[in-house]
Design a protein around this motif. Structure first.
Motif, PDB file in Angstrom:
ATOM      1  N   SER A  21     -27.570  -8.566  28.759  1.00 34.41           N
ATOM      2  CA  SER A  21     -26.424  -8.525  27.852  1.00 34.41           C
ATOM      3  C   SER A  21     -26.915  -8.381  26.411  1.00 34.41           C
ATOM      4  O   SER A  21     -28.101  -8.242  26.146  1.00 34.41           O
ATOM      5  CB  SER A  21     -25.615  -9.806  28.000  1.00 34.41           C
ATOM      6  N   LEU A  22     -25.956  -8.433  25.502  1.00 32.42           N
ATOM      7  CA  LEU A  22     -26.295  -8.416  24.069  1.00 32.42           C
ATOM      8  C   LEU A  22     -27.187  -9.600  23.707  1.00 32.42           C
ATOM      9  O   LEU A  22     -27.869  -9.585  22.687  1.00 32.42           O
ATOM     10  CB  LEU A  22     -25.019  -8.510  23.235  1.00 32.42           C
ATOM     11  N   LEU A  23     -27.155 -10.596  24.558  1.00 30.98           N
ATOM     12  CA  LEU A  23     -27.978 -11.772  24.277  1.00 30.98           C
ATOM     13  C   LEU A  23     -29.464 -11.426  24.303  1.00 30.98           C
ATOM     14  O   LEU A  23     -30.256 -12.030  23.604  1.00 30.98           O
ATOM     15  CB  LEU A  23     -27.675 -12.887  25.286  1.00 30.98           C
ATOM     16  N   ALA A  26     -30.357 -10.334  20.946  1.00 28.81           N
ATOM     17  CA  ALA A  26     -30.404 -11.489  20.046  1.00 28.81           C
ATOM     18  C   ALA A  26     -31.714 -12.255  20.222  1.00 28.81           C
ATOM     19  O   ALA A  26     -32.313 -12.713  19.252  1.00 28.81           O
ATOM     20  CB  ALA A  26     -29.215 -12.397  20.302  1.00 28.81           C
ATOM     21  N   GLU A 156     -22.805 -17.740  25.048  1.00 33.50           N
ATOM     22  CA  GLU A 156     -22.296 -16.449  24.559  1.00 33.50           C
ATOM     23  C   GLU A 156     -21.317 -16.620  23.393  1.00 33.50           C
ATOM     24  O   GLU A 156     -21.368 -15.886  22.408  1.00 33.50           O
ATOM     25  CB  GLU A 156     -21.641 -15.677  25.708  1.00 33.50           C
ATOM     26  N   THR A 157     -20.435 -17.594  23.510  1.00 33.20           N
ATOM     27  CA  THR A 157     -19.441 -17.814  22.449  1.00 33.20           C
ATOM     28  C   THR A 157     -20.116 -18.194  21.136  1.00 33.20           C
ATOM     29  O   THR A 157     -19.740 -17.697  20.071  1.00 33.20           O
ATOM     30  CB  THR A 157     -18.443 -18.915  22.870  1.00 33.20           C
ATOM     31  N   SER A 159     -23.326 -17.583  20.322  1.00 36.35           N
ATOM     32  CA  SER A 159     -24.240 -16.534  19.862  1.00 36.35           C
ATOM     33  C   SER A 159     -23.524 -15.427  19.107  1.00 36.35           C
ATOM     34  O   SER A 159     -24.045 -14.897  18.133  1.00 36.35           O
ATOM     35  CB  SER A 159     -25.004 -15.947  21.044  1.00 36.35           C
ATOM     36  N   ARG A 160     -22.318 -15.068  19.549  1.00 33.66           N
ATOM     37  CA  ARG A 160     -21.649 -13.969  18.858  1.00 33.66           C
ATOM     38  C   ARG A 160     -21.146 -14.355  17.468  1.00 33.66           C
ATOM     39  O   ARG A 160     -20.733 -13.502  16.698  1.00 33.66           O
ATOM     40  CB  ARG A 160     -20.562 -13.314  19.711  1.00 33.66           C
ATOM     41  N   ILE A 165     -25.859 -10.522  15.394  1.00 35.06           N
ATOM     42  CA  ILE A 165     -25.899 -10.375  16.854  1.00 35.06           C
ATOM     43  C   ILE A 165     -24.959  -9.286  17.356  1.00 35.06           C
ATOM     44  O   ILE A 165     -25.343  -8.477  18.186  1.00 35.06           O
ATOM     45  CB  ILE A 165     -25.683 -11.729  17.572  1.00 35.06           C
ATOM     46  N   ILE A 166     -23.710  -9.260  16.854  1.00 36.57           N
ATOM     47  CA  ILE A 166     -22.842  -8.177  17.310  1.00 36.57           C
ATOM     48  C   ILE A 166     -22.716  -7.106  16.249  1.00 36.57           C
ATOM     49  O   ILE A 166     -22.450  -7.405  15.102  1.00 36.57           O
ATOM     50  CB  ILE A 166     -21.387  -8.584  17.621  1.00 36.57           C
ATOM     51  N   LEU A 172     -17.144  -7.632  12.055  1.00 34.42           N
ATOM     52  CA  LEU A 172     -16.809  -9.010  12.366  1.00 34.42           C
ATOM     53  C   LEU A 172     -16.013  -9.618  11.209  1.00 34.42           C
ATOM     54  O   LEU A 172     -15.026 -10.305  11.396  1.00 34.42           O
ATOM     55  CB  LEU A 172     -18.096  -9.810  12.609  1.00 34.42           C
TER      56      LEU A 172
END
Ligand code: 6GU
Length: 229
Positions: A21-23, A26, A156-157, A159-160, A165-166, A172
């Motif tokens: 994932s995007l993680l 990160a 996930e919540t 980290s974004r 990160i995003i 954002l």
């Protein structure tokens, strides 16, 4: 930089998710660090037992306090050696707790180390909640088989919310409202009209196609949901 330490008896559950994932990005950028610890590594018996029968009788098994105590102690120590001023918070996942929210995520995102204890079986010795955990968290009013999915959701919540990160940071920012919440509104992209079969057209709203930014913003505010911090 937030450091997440997950304590679980199913470490493999997390691997593909954090790798794909995007993680992963990160982690590669050094914005977060995720360490997965197998609770069985903190047992001292030959069979690496992490559960036992409940006092008072009843069905199922209960997770023992000793391995969890040892794991948390060791994981805190590792962090303290690297980061003398960093703060640690121990989170225990249980369906009995207060529900996780964007606001909690926002508060957690300010902490240096989050130690996440994932329960399994019919429960965890209550002394873990009473003496070891700083915070108990549920993700909703339903019962799961363990805290592994809640841990992924929490990571996930949080980290974004970390800048970088995003996607583009200005994107954002655009969606952060004056009330410090996040607005989630319906989105559309091409084609303007989609026809699933002859005589049927599914159209994108006209207001989004006209180029009137003020009207677009009004529409998004009307249709959107604000998720408060
Ligand atoms: Cl945190 N754990 C379990 N086992 N079930 C849940 C939950 C947590 N949150 C909602 N249901």
């Amino acid at each position: 930089m937030i450091r997440f330490d997950i304590i679980t008896i199913f470490p493999e559950i997390f691997e593909s998710y954090f790798k794909e994932s995007l993680l992963k990005k990160a982690i590669d950028k050094g914005l977060i660090e995720i360490n997965i610890h197998n609770l069985r590594d903190f047992t001292s018996d030959k069979h690496h037992v992490v559960d036992d029968k409940p006092f008072g009788g009843g069905i199922g098994m209960v997770m023992k306090i000793e391995p969890i105590f040892k794991a948390v102690k060791k994981i805190k120590k590792i962090y303290r050696q690297k980061n003398k001023k960093g703060k640690s918070l121990v989170v225990l996942f249980t369906p009995r707790a207060k529900k996780f929210s964007q606001k909690m995520a926002y508060n957690f995102s300010k902490i240096g180390q989050l130690i996440l204890i994932c329960g399994r079986y019919e429960g965890i010795d209550e002394r873990v909640a009473k003496y070891i955990a700083d915070k108990e968290v549920s993700i909703g009013d339903y019962v799961l088989m363990g805290g592994e999915l809640p841990a992924m959701i929490v990571i996930e919540t949080i980290s974004r919310l970390i800048p970088g990160i995003i996607g583009k940071p200005q994107f954002l920012k655009e969606r952060i409202t004056s009330r410090k919440g996040f607005i989630e509104y319906p989105q559309y992209t091409r084609p303007e009209v989609f026809s699933p079969k002859k005589g049927v057209s599914w159209k994108a709203p006209k207001v989004l196609l006209g180029g009137n930014h003020k009207k677009v913003e009004e529409w998004r505010n009307k249709k959107g949901k604000i998720i408060e911090n």
